[in-house]
Each structure stands twice: as structure tokens, then as C-alpha cells.
Design a protein around this motif. Structure first.
Motif, PDB file in Angstrom:
ATOM      1  N   GLN A  91     -14.492  -5.588 -10.368  1.00  0.00           N
ATOM      2  CA  GLN A  91     -15.873  -6.028 -10.305  1.00  0.00           C
ATOM      3  C   GLN A  91     -15.987  -6.918  -9.080  1.00  0.00           C
ATOM      4  OE1 GLN A  91     -18.234  -4.843 -12.525  1.00  0.00           O
ATOM      5  NE2 GLN A  91     -16.409  -3.496 -13.270  1.00  0.00           N
ATOM      6  N   LEU A  92     -17.070  -7.199  -8.587  1.00  0.00           N
ATOM      7  CA  LEU A  92     -17.460  -8.034  -7.272  1.00  0.00           C
ATOM      8  C   LEU A  92     -17.049  -9.478  -7.963  1.00  0.00           C
ATOM      9  CD1 LEU A  92     -20.889  -6.914  -5.795  1.00  0.00           C
ATOM     10  CD2 LEU A  92     -18.560  -6.998  -4.849  1.00  0.00           C
ATOM     11  N   PHE A 110       0.160 -12.827  -4.266  1.00  0.00           N
ATOM     12  CA  PHE A 110      -0.952 -13.777  -3.796  1.00  0.00           C
ATOM     13  C   PHE A 110      -1.971 -13.405  -4.700  1.00  0.00           C
ATOM     14  CE2 PHE A 110      -0.283  -9.982  -0.959  1.00  0.00           C
ATOM     15  CZ  PHE A 110      -1.548  -9.338  -1.061  1.00  0.00           C
ATOM     16  N   THR A 111      -3.214 -14.134  -4.418  1.00  0.00           N
ATOM     17  CA  THR A 111      -4.500 -13.628  -5.136  1.00  0.00           C
ATOM     18  C   THR A 111      -5.520 -13.395  -4.205  1.00  0.00           C
ATOM     19  OG1 THR A 111      -3.526 -15.534  -6.917  1.00  0.00           O
ATOM     20  CG2 THR A 111      -6.076 -14.516  -6.921  1.00  0.00           C
ATOM     21  N   ILE A 112      -6.198 -12.537  -4.677  1.00  0.00           N
ATOM     22  CA  ILE A 112      -7.513 -11.999  -3.903  1.00  0.00           C
ATOM     23  C   ILE A 112      -8.762 -12.180  -4.726  1.00  0.00           C
ATOM     24  CG2 ILE A 112      -6.242 -10.467  -2.344  1.00  0.00           C
ATOM     25  CD1 ILE A 112      -7.184  -8.030  -4.067  1.00  0.00           C
ATOM     26  N   ASN A 113      -9.851 -12.212  -3.959  1.00  0.00           N
ATOM     27  CA  ASN A 113     -11.135 -12.293  -4.691  1.00  0.00           C
ATOM     28  C   ASN A 113     -11.887 -10.922  -4.083  1.00  0.00           C
ATOM     29  OD1 ASN A 113     -13.907 -12.603  -5.602  1.00  0.00           O
ATOM     30  ND2 ASN A 113     -13.469 -14.820  -5.331  1.00  0.00           N
ATOM     31  N   VAL A 114     -12.571 -10.101  -4.946  1.00  0.00           N
ATOM     32  CA  VAL A 114     -12.941  -8.810  -4.709  1.00  0.00           C
ATOM     33  C   VAL A 114     -14.344  -9.235  -3.978  1.00  0.00           C
ATOM     34  CG1 VAL A 114     -13.883  -6.623  -5.359  1.00  0.00           C
ATOM     35  CG2 VAL A 114     -11.781  -7.428  -6.348  1.00  0.00           C
ATOM     36  N   SER A 115     -14.660  -8.831  -2.800  1.00  0.00           N
ATOM     37  CA  SER A 115     -15.945  -9.072  -2.278  1.00  0.00           C
ATOM     38  C   SER A 115     -16.880  -7.752  -1.882  1.00  0.00           C
ATOM     39  CB  SER A 115     -15.723  -9.993  -1.037  1.00  0.00           C
ATOM     40  OG  SER A 115     -14.963  -9.242   0.055  1.00  0.00           O
ATOM     41  N   ASN A 116     -16.177  -6.609  -1.792  1.00  0.00           N
ATOM     42  CA  ASN A 116     -16.990  -5.192  -1.461  1.00  0.00           C
ATOM     43  C   ASN A 116     -16.571  -4.161  -2.360  1.00  0.00           C
ATOM     44  OD1 ASN A 116     -17.729  -3.102  -0.121  1.00  0.00           O
ATOM     45  ND2 ASN A 116     -18.114  -4.234   1.661  1.00  0.00           N
ATOM     46  N   ARG A 127     -12.804   2.117  -2.417  1.00  0.00           N
ATOM     47  CA  ARG A 127     -12.521   1.150  -1.360  1.00  0.00           C
ATOM     48  C   ARG A 127     -12.804  -0.050  -1.944  1.00  0.00           C
ATOM     49  NH1 ARG A 127     -12.256   3.185   4.091  1.00  0.00           N
ATOM     50  NH2 ARG A 127     -10.685   4.081   2.872  1.00  0.00           N
ATOM     51  N   HIS A 128     -11.870  -1.294  -1.829  1.00  0.00           N
ATOM     52  CA  HIS A 128     -12.211  -2.628  -2.298  1.00  0.00           C
ATOM     53  C   HIS A 128     -11.911  -3.534  -1.035  1.00  0.00           C
ATOM     54  CE1 HIS A 128     -11.443  -0.648  -6.230  1.00  0.00           C
ATOM     55  NE2 HIS A 128     -12.099  -1.677  -6.806  1.00  0.00           N
TER      56      HIS A 128
END
Length: 169
Positions: A91-92, A110-116, A127-128
Motif C-alpha cells: 500500500q502507499l 533497511f526500511t523503505i516507505n512505499v511512495s508509488n 512496480r513499487h
């Protein structure tokens, strides 16, 4: 009085071209997609490196384990990865734990934050795009990893089936 140029021949040629095309139907091109792509490229303020199948990357699914993803590109601010459409999507604004494996047992998390999120139908993937979550344990390692990938990818070569030899004397 100055020299007068006779342009009647040119006008006749132009008029005959216009008349010739008047009855035929022309193809209308939609420039919206091309324009959006150009704007998108201009908005990127950092260099991206295309990574398809370069290193092993996995997302960590709580209480389920690891799910392999195809790392698509990386920059100093984030990365893009693909999931098979059948696997679903994140999810965004969702924070996701990720691991990059350098071999079968060595990784750094590491940690990412989904933006797209985009559905790539012809490839059967989702594609994220994601930003790196700053202030985590591996910020420095991640920065150096991105720089390493950028530098190495500039001089990568494809193995065309070179012959390997052993036991030279």
C-alpha cells in the motif's frame, strides 16, 4: 527599388500538398504520455541506476518470511522493485523491511516507505517506488552501497560465454 522574389511556384507546391492531404485521414498522436515521461525524468533530482537482477533483494513479510523482489533501480533517496502481479502489492505509505543479499547468506537490512505503485501489465508485474527511511541503523552502509552500485554499473560487462581454463602450468 529592390529585387523582387517570385514565390508563386513555391505557393503552388504548398497548396497542392495541402489539397492532396485534405481528403486523407491522418493519425492523431497523443503526446500526453510522452510529455509526462519527460516531466518525470526532469523531476528526478538524483541519478538512478538500473539494477534488474543485479543483486538479490527480498522484502520481509511479518510472520510469513521473505519474498523475493526484482530490484529495478536505485538512487540515493530510494529504489524501485517489481513484484509478480499474482503476489499482490503493498500500500502507499506502507513501511516495509527489506534485505539486500550479497551472497546466499550475507545481507544487510533497511526500511523503505512505499511512495508509488504502478501496474506493468505487459510484464505481469507491479512496480513499487519507495524512499529509504532515514535515521535507521544502516543509513551509512546504504549510502555506500548505492555509491558502489552506481560506480560498478558504469563498467559492467555481459559474459558472452567466455571459456574458463583451470590447471595452467
Amino acid at each position: 527599388m529592390g529585387k523582387v522574389l517570385d514565390i508563386t511556384t513555391r505557393l503552388r507546391t504548398q497548396n497542392s500538398l495541402e489539397i492532396g492531404h485534405k481528403g486523407s485521414k491522418g493519425e492523431v498522436l497523443d503526446m500526453t504520455e510522452a510529455r509526462q515521461e519527460m516531466l518525470s525524468r526532469e523531476r528526478r533530482d538524483v541519478k538512478r541506476t538500473i539494477l534488474t537482477e543485479f543483486v538479490g533483494a527480498f522484502v520481509v513479510l511479518p510472520e510469513q518470511g521473505l519474498m523475493k523482489v526484482a530490484l529495478y533501480d536505485i538512487s540515493e533517496n530510494g529504489l524501485a522493485f517489481d513484484l509478480d502481479s499474482q503476489e499482490g502489492s503493498f500500500q502507499l505509505d506502507e513501511e516495509v523491511a527489506m534485505r539486500v543479499y550479497l551472497n546466499h547468506s550475507t545481507y544487510f537490512p533497511f526500511t523503505i516507505n512505499v511512495s508509488n505503485i504502478r501496474n506493468i501489465e505487459d510484464e505481469g508485474t507491479v512496480r513499487h517506488g519507495a524512499n529509504f527511511v532515514k535515521g535507521t541503523l544502516n543509513d551509512v552502509a546504504l549510502h555506500h552501497f548505492v555509491k558502489f552500485i552506481e560506480n560498478v554499473s558504469a563498467s559492467l560487462k555481459t559474459d558472452s560465454g567466455d571459456v574458463q581454463v583451470s590447471n595452467i602450468s
